[in-house]
Design a protein around this motif. Structure first.
Motif, mmCIF file in Angstrom:
data_model
loop_
_atom_site.group_PDB
_atom_site.id
_atom_site.type_symbol
_atom_site.label_atom_id
_atom_site.label_comp_id
_atom_site.label_asym_id
_atom_site.label_seq_id
_atom_site.Cartn_x
_atom_site.Cartn_y
_atom_site.Cartn_z
ATOM 1 N N ARG A 125 0.845 -1.183 0.000
ATOM 2 C CA ARG A 125 0.000 0.000 0.000
ATOM 3 C C ARG A 125 0.893 1.250 0.000
ATOM 4 O O ARG A 125 1.995 1.246 0.546
ATOM 5 C CB ARG A 125 -0.902 -0.010 1.229
ATOM 6 C CG ARG A 125 -1.962 -1.107 1.153
ATOM 7 C CD ARG A 125 -2.792 -1.204 2.412
ATOM 8 N NE ARG A 125 -2.148 -1.902 3.506
ATOM 9 C CZ ARG A 125 -1.977 -3.216 3.564
ATOM 10 N NH1 ARG A 125 -2.367 -3.974 2.573
ATOM 11 N NH2 ARG A 125 -1.398 -3.775 4.601
ATOM 12 N N ARG A 126 0.393 2.286 -0.616
ATOM 13 C CA ARG A 126 1.163 3.524 -0.754
ATOM 14 C C ARG A 126 1.620 4.060 0.602
ATOM 15 O O ARG A 126 2.758 4.477 0.768
ATOM 16 C CB ARG A 126 0.315 4.548 -1.497
ATOM 17 C CG ARG A 126 1.011 5.831 -1.737
ATOM 18 C CD ARG A 126 0.140 6.787 -2.500
ATOM 19 N NE ARG A 126 0.847 8.052 -2.628
ATOM 20 C CZ ARG A 126 0.473 9.007 -3.417
ATOM 21 N NH1 ARG A 126 -0.587 8.866 -4.157
ATOM 22 N NH2 ARG A 126 1.152 10.111 -3.467
ATOM 23 N N ASP A 128 2.167 2.464 3.376
ATOM 24 C CA ASP A 128 3.221 1.618 3.944
ATOM 25 C C ASP A 128 4.574 1.910 3.306
ATOM 26 O O ASP A 128 5.602 1.915 3.977
ATOM 27 C CB ASP A 128 2.874 0.139 3.779
ATOM 28 C CG ASP A 128 1.699 -0.291 4.631
ATOM 29 O OD1 ASP A 128 1.380 0.420 5.602
ATOM 30 O OD2 ASP A 128 1.107 -1.340 4.325
#
Length: 137
Positions: A125-126, A128
């Protein structure tokens, strides 16, 4: 009746495995075996970023690899000093074996010196990725 119990037990075990696998996929985490490993621009086939580098191992027919390419490209475009390098896992089997890449996409987060500081398997995910970059700098 015994067959029904076995079927229910197998379905429950498969469901638990599926939930755990889905929660772990794409999470950026520290891997102990990566400690101290460095990768240079000559091995990666591209220039390292000034602050950090996102290295993505992909394969040709991997749908999550395309989505990961998009996410990492966006992050590299937004965060100054970050480079994104994509490596075809099939073409670089030597590096895949050396780094113990077991599935695609796998993303390595390198610091400015080329040390591996984080690793993610699956589509990250972006948020993360951005958090992992904050720790890499």
């Amino acid at each position: 009746m015994t067959g029904l119990m076995v079927c229910v037990a197998v379905l429950a075990a498969a469901s638990v495995y599926g939930v755990l696998h889905r929660r772990r996929s794409g999470r950026v985490r520290v891997r102990g075996r990566d400690d101290g490993r460095r990768l240079g621009a000559d091995r990666l086939g591209g220039a390292l970023g000034e602050r950090a580098t996102l290295v993505q191992f992909s394969s040709a027919f991997c749908a999550p690899c395309r989505a990961t390419r998009r996410v990492l490209g966006e992050v590299a475009g937004v965060v100054p000093g970050v480079a994104h390098i994509e490596i075809d896992a099939e073409a670089r089997l030597d590096l895949v074996r050396e780094l113990d890449i077991l599935k695609t996409p796998t993303v390595l987060v390198l610091d400015a010196d080329g040390r591996i500081v984080r690793r993610a398997t699956g589509q990250p995910r972006r948020a993360d990725v951005i958090a992992a970059l904050g720790e890499a700098v």
